[in-house]
Motif scaffolding. Structure first.
Motif, PDB file in Angstrom:
ATOM      1  N   TYR A 108       0.853  -1.208   0.000  1.00 33.85           N
ATOM      2  CA  TYR A 108       0.000   0.000   0.000  1.00 33.85           C
ATOM      3  C   TYR A 108       0.882   1.249   0.000  1.00 33.85           C
ATOM      4  O   TYR A 108       1.843   1.343   0.766  1.00 33.85           O
ATOM      5  CB  TYR A 108      -0.902   0.017   1.243  1.00 33.85           C
ATOM      6  N   VAL A 109       0.560   2.205  -0.855  1.00 34.11           N
ATOM      7  CA  VAL A 109       1.214   3.520  -0.783  1.00 34.11           C
ATOM      8  C   VAL A 109       0.266   4.565  -1.345  1.00 34.11           C
ATOM      9  O   VAL A 109      -0.422   4.320  -2.338  1.00 34.11           O
ATOM     10  CB  VAL A 109       2.563   3.536  -1.552  1.00 34.11           C
ATOM     11  N   ASP A 110       0.201   5.705  -0.663  1.00 32.95           N
ATOM     12  CA  ASP A 110      -0.534   6.850  -1.210  1.00 32.95           C
ATOM     13  C   ASP A 110       0.446   8.013  -1.271  1.00 32.95           C
ATOM     14  O   ASP A 110       1.006   8.415  -0.241  1.00 32.95           O
ATOM     15  CB  ASP A 110      -1.735   7.194  -0.313  1.00 32.95           C
ATOM     16  N   ILE A 111       0.654   8.526  -2.480  1.00 30.51           N
ATOM     17  CA  ILE A 111       1.615   9.613  -2.678  1.00 30.51           C
ATOM     18  C   ILE A 111       1.274  10.819  -1.801  1.00 30.51           C
ATOM     19  O   ILE A 111       2.157  11.570  -1.384  1.00 30.51           O
ATOM     20  CB  ILE A 111       1.620  10.026  -4.170  1.00 30.51           C
ATOM     21  N   ASP A 112      -0.011  10.975  -1.509  1.00 34.04           N
ATOM     22  CA  ASP A 112      -0.431  12.129  -0.715  1.00 34.04           C
ATOM     23  C   ASP A 112      -0.216  11.933   0.789  1.00 34.04           C
ATOM     24  O   ASP A 112      -0.484  12.841   1.572  1.00 34.04           O
ATOM     25  CB  ASP A 112      -1.909  12.454  -0.991  1.00 34.04           C
ATOM     26  N   GLU A 113       0.203  10.735   1.188  1.00 38.23           N
ATOM     27  CA  GLU A 113       0.500  10.480   2.609  1.00 38.23           C
ATOM     28  C   GLU A 113       2.013  10.317   2.763  1.00 38.23           C
ATOM     29  O   GLU A 113       2.582   9.291   2.376  1.00 38.23           O
ATOM     30  CB  GLU A 113      -0.196   9.182   3.079  1.00 38.23           C
ATOM     31  N   THR A 119       7.177  15.064  -6.202  1.00 39.41           N
ATOM     32  CA  THR A 119       6.933  14.498  -4.859  1.00 39.41           C
ATOM     33  C   THR A 119       7.615  13.140  -4.675  1.00 39.41           C
ATOM     34  O   THR A 119       8.273  12.898  -3.660  1.00 39.41           O
ATOM     35  CB  THR A 119       5.408  14.329  -4.621  1.00 39.41           C
ATOM     36  N   VAL A 120       7.454  12.260  -5.652  1.00 44.14           N
ATOM     37  CA  VAL A 120       8.031  10.914  -5.518  1.00 44.14           C
ATOM     38  C   VAL A 120       9.555  10.972  -5.683  1.00 44.14           C
ATOM     39  O   VAL A 120      10.297  10.266  -4.987  1.00 44.14           O
ATOM     40  CB  VAL A 120       7.385   9.940  -6.533  1.00 44.14           C
ATOM     41  N   ALA A 121      10.026  11.830  -6.584  1.00 44.58           N
ATOM     42  CA  ALA A 121      11.485  11.969  -6.785  1.00 44.58           C
ATOM     43  C   ALA A 121      12.150  12.389  -5.480  1.00 44.58           C
ATOM     44  O   ALA A 121      13.213  11.865  -5.109  1.00 44.58           O
ATOM     45  CB  ALA A 121      11.771  12.986  -7.880  1.00 44.58           C
ATOM     46  N   LYS A 122      11.535  13.315  -4.768  1.00 43.52           N
ATOM     47  CA  LYS A 122      12.124  13.791  -3.501  1.00 43.52           C
ATOM     48  C   LYS A 122      12.141  12.671  -2.461  1.00 43.52           C
ATOM     49  O   LYS A 122      13.108  12.540  -1.708  1.00 43.52           O
ATOM     50  CB  LYS A 122      11.337  14.987  -2.970  1.00 43.52           C
ATOM     51  N   ALA A 123      11.068  11.877  -2.417  1.00 42.49           N
ATOM     52  CA  ALA A 123      11.023  10.759  -1.467  1.00 42.49           C
ATOM     53  C   ALA A 123      12.088   9.722  -1.825  1.00 42.49           C
ATOM     54  O   ALA A 123      12.745   9.165  -0.936  1.00 42.49           O
ATOM     55  CB  ALA A 123       9.630  10.126  -1.471  1.00 42.49           C
ATOM     56  N   ALA A 124      12.287   9.475  -3.134  1.00 40.46           N
ATOM     57  CA  ALA A 124      13.330   8.530  -3.563  1.00 40.46           C
ATOM     58  C   ALA A 124      14.699   9.050  -3.147  1.00 40.46           C
ATOM     59  O   ALA A 124      15.532   8.306  -2.614  1.00 40.46           O
ATOM     60  CB  ALA A 124      13.275   8.327  -5.077  1.00 40.46           C
ATOM     61  N   SER A 125      14.918  10.337  -3.344  1.00 36.95           N
ATOM     62  CA  SER A 125      16.205  10.946  -2.986  1.00 36.95           C
ATOM     63  C   SER A 125      16.461  10.815  -1.489  1.00 36.95           C
ATOM     64  O   SER A 125      17.563  10.441  -1.060  1.00 36.95           O
ATOM     65  CB  SER A 125      16.189  12.419  -3.416  1.00 36.95           C
ATOM     66  N   ALA A 126      15.419  11.086  -0.688  1.00 38.50           N
ATOM     67  CA  ALA A 126      15.572  11.002   0.775  1.00 38.50           C
ATOM     68  C   ALA A 126      15.909   9.570   1.201  1.00 38.50           C
ATOM     69  O   ALA A 126      16.597   9.356   2.199  1.00 38.50           O
ATOM     70  CB  ALA A 126      14.292  11.475   1.462  1.00 38.50           C
ATOM     71  N   GLU A 183       4.106   9.639   5.078  1.00 42.07           N
ATOM     72  CA  GLU A 183       4.691   8.467   5.753  1.00 42.07           C
ATOM     73  C   GLU A 183       4.655   7.218   4.891  1.00 42.07           C
ATOM     74  O   GLU A 183       5.619   6.461   4.823  1.00 42.07           O
ATOM     75  CB  GLU A 183       3.937   8.183   7.056  1.00 42.07           C
ATOM     76  N   SER A 184       3.511   6.999   4.228  1.00 41.10           N
ATOM     77  CA  SER A 184       3.415   5.765   3.421  1.00 41.10           C
ATOM     78  C   SER A 184       4.360   5.853   2.223  1.00 41.10           C
ATOM     79  O   SER A 184       4.933   4.857   1.802  1.00 41.10           O
ATOM     80  CB  SER A 184       1.974   5.475   2.999  1.00 41.10           C
ATOM     81  N   LEU A 185       4.564   7.055   1.684  1.00 42.49           N
ATOM     82  CA  LEU A 185       5.493   7.205   0.561  1.00 42.49           C
ATOM     83  C   LEU A 185       6.930   6.952   1.019  1.00 42.49           C
ATOM     84  O   LEU A 185       7.701   6.263   0.333  1.00 42.49           O
ATOM     85  CB  LEU A 185       5.347   8.617  -0.046  1.00 42.49           C
ATOM     86  N   GLU A 186       7.265   7.474   2.203  1.00 46.29           N
ATOM     87  CA  GLU A 186       8.615   7.233   2.764  1.00 46.29           C
ATOM     88  C   GLU A 186       8.850   5.741   2.944  1.00 46.29           C
ATOM     89  O   GLU A 186       9.892   5.203   2.579  1.00 46.29           O
ATOM     90  CB  GLU A 186       8.732   7.905   4.141  1.00 46.29           C
ATOM     91  N   GLU A 187       7.838   5.074   3.512  1.00 43.62           N
ATOM     92  CA  GLU A 187       7.948   3.633   3.767  1.00 43.62           C
ATOM     93  C   GLU A 187       8.114   2.864   2.455  1.00 43.62           C
ATOM     94  O   GLU A 187       8.910   1.930   2.365  1.00 43.62           O
ATOM     95  CB  GLU A 187       6.683   3.175   4.486  1.00 43.62           C
ATOM     96  N   PHE A 188       7.359   3.280   1.429  1.00 43.80           N
ATOM     97  CA  PHE A 188       7.423   2.595   0.130  1.00 43.80           C
ATOM     98  C   PHE A 188       8.837   2.694  -0.462  1.00 43.80           C
ATOM     99  O   PHE A 188       9.335   1.751  -1.077  1.00 43.80           O
ATOM    100  CB  PHE A 188       6.396   3.212  -0.826  1.00 43.80           C
ATOM    101  N   CYS A 189       9.477   3.832  -0.270  1.00 39.61           N
ATOM    102  CA  CYS A 189      10.806   4.051  -0.867  1.00 39.61           C
ATOM    103  C   CYS A 189      11.938   3.459  -0.029  1.00 39.61           C
ATOM    104  O   CYS A 189      13.041   3.239  -0.546  1.00 39.61           O
ATOM    105  CB  CYS A 189      11.060   5.551  -1.063  1.00 39.61           C
ATOM    106  N   THR A 190      11.657   3.183   1.240  1.00 38.56           N
ATOM    107  CA  THR A 190      12.716   2.690   2.135  1.00 38.56           C
ATOM    108  C   THR A 190      13.294   1.367   1.630  1.00 38.56           C
ATOM    109  O   THR A 190      12.557   0.435   1.324  1.00 38.56           O
ATOM    110  CB  THR A 190      12.164   2.505   3.569  1.00 38.56           C
ATOM    111  N   GLY A 191      14.618   1.338   1.541  1.00 40.73           N
ATOM    112  CA  GLY A 191      15.307   0.104   1.128  1.00 40.73           C
ATOM    113  C   GLY A 191      15.427  -0.054  -0.378  1.00 40.73           C
ATOM    114  O   GLY A 191      16.100  -0.972  -0.848  1.00 40.73           O
TER     115      GLY A 191
END
Ligand SMILES: NC(=O)c1ccc[n+]([C@@H]2O[C@H](COP(=O)([O-])OP(=O)(O)OC[C@H]3O[C@@H](n4cnc5c(N)ncnc54)[C@H](OP(=O)(O)O)[C@@H]3O)[C@@H](O)[C@H]2O)c1
Length: 361
Positions: A55-60, A87-94, A62-70
């Protein structure tokens, strides 16, 4: 190819599911597939039981961070892309991951900025934009005139319809313009009714629209002239778009359903087809040209996105923020497309001594 984790956002959508299938076929053994309703990925999971549905919602956040982790690489196939921006590019970078986006284009590229640490970010890794700016590089060079036609009759997903409706303004391109002598020349071309460009199975209406991707390509290649036409099987889509753009932007989402219906109406009388053709007109001899045919530009965009991700994994693209058409090697992608079952035919007649090959299915 890799046992490092690839996270595909929107991975059970039209574009994303094909990207996931190709990544798996090409030897990626750890793939995370995400969206807001992962049960929609059931068929994909039945075919590829090794994938992880998440599960991931780009607008949430925390869930986006979790999706990108690892993840070693995040591939974004979710839409509408012009709302998601970076939005997703920044989460991937983080998360310390590389990033590939099947769309995004200039608005996302600009929002993200020009650096991505020691990682790679690639936008516009689909068919259009993507192959439309990449493949013509095989046949055209300095001083050439290049004519491109792209389009046909295919269904349209709501996410794509939303993006098409949002794609208005200088970040996307200019209607009726062409490129000549190093600059965009406004109001230089007229719509062409009922013409049949080489490679198209029927007459189409060809609307001049110079995308920013093509302007970039024309400058990169030092072309003398570039004419770009979007081809429509009927007036249904252009008429709906004209109505939407004339209306108050506040009501633009009302046109998503109308646009998908317009695309569907084109398929009442014909089978789906989609053609990208590029031609360098010459006074004598066989003109350099290329023609690519598919019946599904969405799925083919998923193939391009997967090939782009693979180029990143193979360290063929340097760290930083790129557009796919200027970061990928056109001959490598053409060769891979010639083997892909979604490509019905790809013929490339390069300039003398640069003929690339031909493949038909
Ligand atoms: N470059 C090109 O040539 C090209 C070609 C075709 C499409 N595209 C672009 O590719 C994108 C996807 O198109 P598509 O046709 O594959 O659309 P689609 O079939 O509707 O798939 C979109 C996917 O994104 C997911 N999604 C949507 N909103 C989300 C959110 N807030 N959080 C997490 N996931 C979300 C959806 O799952 P849920 O709804 O379950 O969350 C679905 O899996 C669009 O932006 C489109 O414009 C580019």
């Amino acid at each position: 190819m890799t046992d490092r984790l690839i996270a595909v956002l929107g991975g059970y959508g039209e574009v994303g599911a094909t990207a996931v299938r190709r990544l798996s076929e090409h030897g990626c053994t750890r793939i995370r597939v995400g969206g807001r309703n992962p049960s929609r990925g059931g068929t994909l999971h039945d075919d590829l039981p090794g994938i992880e549905l998440s599960y991931v919602d780009i607008d949430e956040t925390e869930s986006l961070e979790e999706f990108c982790t690892g993840a070693h690489l995040v591939l974004n196939c979710a839409g509408p892309s012009y709302r998601i921006l970076d939005t997703v590019a920044k989460a991937a970078s983080a998360a310390g991951a590389h990033y590939v986006d099947v769309a995004g284009d200039v608005p996302a590229f600009r929002a993200l900025g020009s650096t991505f640490g020691d990682r790679v970010a690639v936008f516009s890794a689909g068919l259009m934009p993507g192959l439309t700016g990449l493949l013509p590089r095989l046949i055209a060079g300095p001083g050439d005139r290049l004519d491109i036609h792209v389009g046909g009759a295919v269904g349209m997903t709501p996410a794509s319809a939303a993006d098409i409706l949002l794609a208005q303004g200088p970040d996307f391109g200019e209607s009726l313009a062409l490129w000549r002598g190093g600059a965009v020349v406004p109001r230089s071309l007229a719509p062409l009714r009922s013409v049949q460009p080489a490679g198209f199975p029927e007459p189409v209406d060809a609307m001049p629209f110079l995308p920013t991707e093509s302007t970039r390509m024309a400058a990169d290649l030092s072309l003398d002239e570039l004419r770009f036409y979007t081809a429509y099987a009927s007036e249904a889509i252009p008429t709906t778009l004209a109505m939407a753009w004339a209306d108050d932007p506040e009501f633009r989402d009302d046109y998503i359903e109308l646009l998908t219906q317009a695309a569907k109406s084109d398929l009442r009388e014909r089978d789906p087809y989609y053609v990208l053709t590029a031609l360098v007109p010459t006074a004598t001899g066989a003109p350099p040209s290329l023609t690519l045919r598919t019946c599904d530009p969405y799925q083919l965009s998923g193939v391009v996105a997967a090939l782009t991700a693979e180029a990143v994994l193979q360290e063929k693209i340097s760290p930083g923020v790129h557009f796919a058409d200027s970061a990928l090697e056109p001959a490598d992608i053409a060769e891979a497309l010639q083997r892909d079952p979604l490509v019905q035919s790809l013929s490339i007649q390069g300039p003398p001594r640069r003929t690339i090959g031909e493949h038909r299915r």
